[in-house]
Design a protein around this motif. Structure first.
Motif, mmCIF file in Angstrom:
data_model
loop_
_atom_site.group_PDB
_atom_site.id
_atom_site.type_symbol
_atom_site.label_atom_id
_atom_site.label_comp_id
_atom_site.label_asym_id
_atom_site.label_seq_id
_atom_site.Cartn_x
_atom_site.Cartn_y
_atom_site.Cartn_z
ATOM 1 N N ARG A 95 24.059 41.476 35.006
ATOM 2 C CA ARG A 95 25.041 41.401 33.930
ATOM 3 C C ARG A 95 26.172 42.377 34.182
ATOM 4 O O ARG A 95 25.932 43.522 34.564
ATOM 5 N N ILE B 26 30.770 42.774 34.939
ATOM 6 C CA ILE B 26 32.093 42.225 35.221
ATOM 7 C C ILE B 26 32.303 42.224 36.722
ATOM 8 O O ILE B 26 32.070 43.223 37.392
ATOM 9 N N GLU C 90 35.754 38.675 35.831
ATOM 10 C CA GLU C 90 35.005 37.642 35.126
ATOM 11 C C GLU C 90 33.632 38.172 34.711
ATOM 12 O O GLU C 90 32.999 38.956 35.424
ATOM 13 N N ALA C 91 33.162 37.723 33.552
ATOM 14 C CA ALA C 91 31.846 38.114 33.059
ATOM 15 C C ALA C 91 30.757 37.445 33.894
ATOM 16 O O ALA C 91 30.864 36.265 34.250
ATOM 17 N N ASP D 56 26.518 36.822 33.940
ATOM 18 C CA ASP D 56 25.251 36.902 33.207
ATOM 19 C C ASP D 56 24.286 35.912 33.853
ATOM 20 O O ASP D 56 24.301 34.719 33.546
ATOM 21 N N ASN E 68 31.778 47.522 32.462
ATOM 22 C CA ASN E 68 30.559 46.742 32.220
ATOM 23 C C ASN E 68 29.978 47.059 30.840
ATOM 24 O O ASN E 68 29.513 48.173 30.597
#
Length: 500
Positions: free
Chosen positions: A73, A75, A79-80, A82, A350
């Motif tokens: 998890r 950045i 972009e994120a 997960d 993050n």
């Protein structure tokens, strides 16, 4: 809800090719992740047998057949990220305390090629002891016993040598471990032939690891993730997206570490100085530079710094405009330094990692000396000017070191923030030094503050250099410190960012 194990998540049985000393989250979140990825790509096709050196319990690993979930998890490139996946590379976990003979039996496995470890920095220290204990106490003695058993079993065959890669966060970790193993071999009188085999057929590689692996998520988040995944996992860990494992090795090492081709985060080169220097100056250096200033503002975590408009800009400009230009790039990849710096800034943002600023300030003085003073010097040499943001960061560090009292032997600082007055421990070997200097200083008297700064900057014992020789440095630091004391931290930071 069913527990995670091989009945619910089948995994191929692969030969044990790696011996891993340690069950910690860094090893499970970095080397084991790379090996998993390589197995999935058909590049390595090997499993990891793990030695648990501390304590005897291996129940969680046994119950889950060595499986665990790695949740990624954070950045990455703005972009994120997960993601989650099951890591299935651990074949078994052996308790060194209870089953030492099983560790020695693993030494007789002809397919075993690699040893990796993370026993903390304290683990790589020489302890004069017999390697014939069951088990030996220290990690280097356990490793020596393992290697000696392998040497005897295969008659000193050059084809049964190994690659040993410690991941402990000390410079030249491979060379230091080799030196200790050789000293233990001599102390235990293991013979010239074994010493020769060690020298020519066991390669100890320096390595650098870089990935934040906080470990197990808190209970509420774990249950939320388990509901989403559909199984129970007592070994689940969380890691950030960024990953780097730089290993010092030649072509023979590259051939044995075939898993390196699975991910760009694994680098095997004959000299990894560039990667170590880049991490020290940019990641570690910017942490050391910004933590006191951010904490005095009232921020608690690295993410708080990134969320604070002024502080975020301060860090970004210090990194990109003052630190990055002082680091030589790679001849074949001139953008490698800036790319890493941009990745570092992503890592600071993050939202899933709580990295406390107060923890970063542990031994702040020694860190400032090792991580940032060389950058100051290089910037001055290259430009003939002072790095203005770093200079403010240095002044904030001096203010952070201002203890107001001592409680149970701990020096305590005090700061007034938007959240009110906060007190904090100053955990630094030089806390007493600064406490005495600040006691002799009148914070409201500009001349007294300037004398304080002149004394600190000119202390060659403290810095192993005379910082007052940098043109204008003492005066600039004194200006900032006076402003921090008289105007406040946020007003001083705002003034700096307006004029920068």
């Amino acid at each position: 809800m069913n527990p995670l194990n091989r009945s619910t998540h089948p995994a191929p049985a692969l030969p044990e090719r790696v011996l891993q000393f340690g069950t910690g989250v860094l090893l499970r979140g970095l080397p084991d992740f790379f090996i998993q990825k390589a197995n999935e790509q058909g590049l390595f096709n090997g499993s990891v047998v793990v030695v648990k050196s501390t304590g005897g319990a291996t129940d969680d690993f046994s119950a889950q057949d060595g499986l665990y979930t790695l949740v990624t998890r954070g950045i990455q490139r703005g972009e994120a990220v997960d993601e989650s996946g099951v890591i299935s590379v651990i074949s078994r976990v052996i308790s060194a305390q209870e089953n030492w003979q099983d560790v020695l039996q693993a030494a007789r496995n002809p397919q075993l090629q690699i040893v990796i470890s993370n026993t903390t920095e304290v683990g790589i220290q020489y302890v004069e002891e017999s390697i014939f204990q069951h088990p030996p106490k220290s990690y280097p003695a356990k490793l020596t016993a393992f290697l000696y058993e392998r040497f005897k079993n295969f008659g000193g065959s050059k084809h049964k040598g190994m690659v040993v890669i410690p991941t402990e966060l000390i410079t030249d970790n491979g060379l230091k471990l080799r030196d200790i193993v050789e000293r233990l071999a001599k102390h235990n009188e293991l013979g010239k032939l074994f010493m020769k085999w060690l020298k020519f057929h066991v390669r100890f590689c320096n390595s650098l690891v870089d990935r934040i692996v906080p470990g197990a998520p808190d209970e509420a988040i774990r249950h939320e993730l388990e509901e989403k995944l559909g199984y129970q996992d007592n070994l689940m860990i969380v890691a950030e997206p960024y990953r780097l494992w730089a290993i010092e090795g030649d072509e023979r090492v590259q051939e044995m570490l075939s898993f390196a081709g699975a991910d760009e985060g694994v680098i095997v080169e004959e000299d990894i100085t560039f990667y170590r220097e880049r991490k020290l100056r940019i990641l570690n250096g910017s942490h050391t530079l910004s933590a006191p200033l951010g904490y005095l503002l009232g921020n608690v975590t690295v993410q708080d710094n990134s969320d604070h408009p002024l502080m975020s800009r301060f860090i970004e400009e210090a990194v990109l405009q003052e630190i990055v230009p002082t680091i030589p790039g790679l001849p074949d990849d001139p953008s490698a330094v800036r790319t890493f710096a941009e990745e570092v800034l992503d890592r600071f943002r993050n939202p899933y990692i709580e990295h406390f600023l107060l923890n970063i300030t542990l031994q702040e003085t020694s860190k400032m000396r090792a991580r940032n003073l060389p950058t100051f010097q290089r910037f001055i040499d290259q430009t003939g000017q002072l790095p203005q943001r770093m200079t403010l960061g240095f002044a904030a560090y001096l203010l952070f070191m201002k203890a107001v009292r001592v409680e149970d032997g701990v020096f305590m600082g005090e700061a007034t923030t938007e959240k009110g007055v906060i007190t904090y421990p100053i955990r630094d070997d030089y806390a007493d030094y600064f406490f005495k200097l600040w006691q002799q200083t009148t914070p409201t008297d500009e001349a007294s503050v300037r004398q304080f700064v002149a004394t600190v900057c000119g202390d060659t014992t403290l810095w192993e250099a005379d910082l007052s020789q940098w043109a204008g440095f003492t005066e600039a630091v004194a200006d900032h410190l006076h402003n921090l004391l008289s105007l406040g931290v946020e007003a001083t930071l705002e003034r700096q960012m307006v004029t920068a």
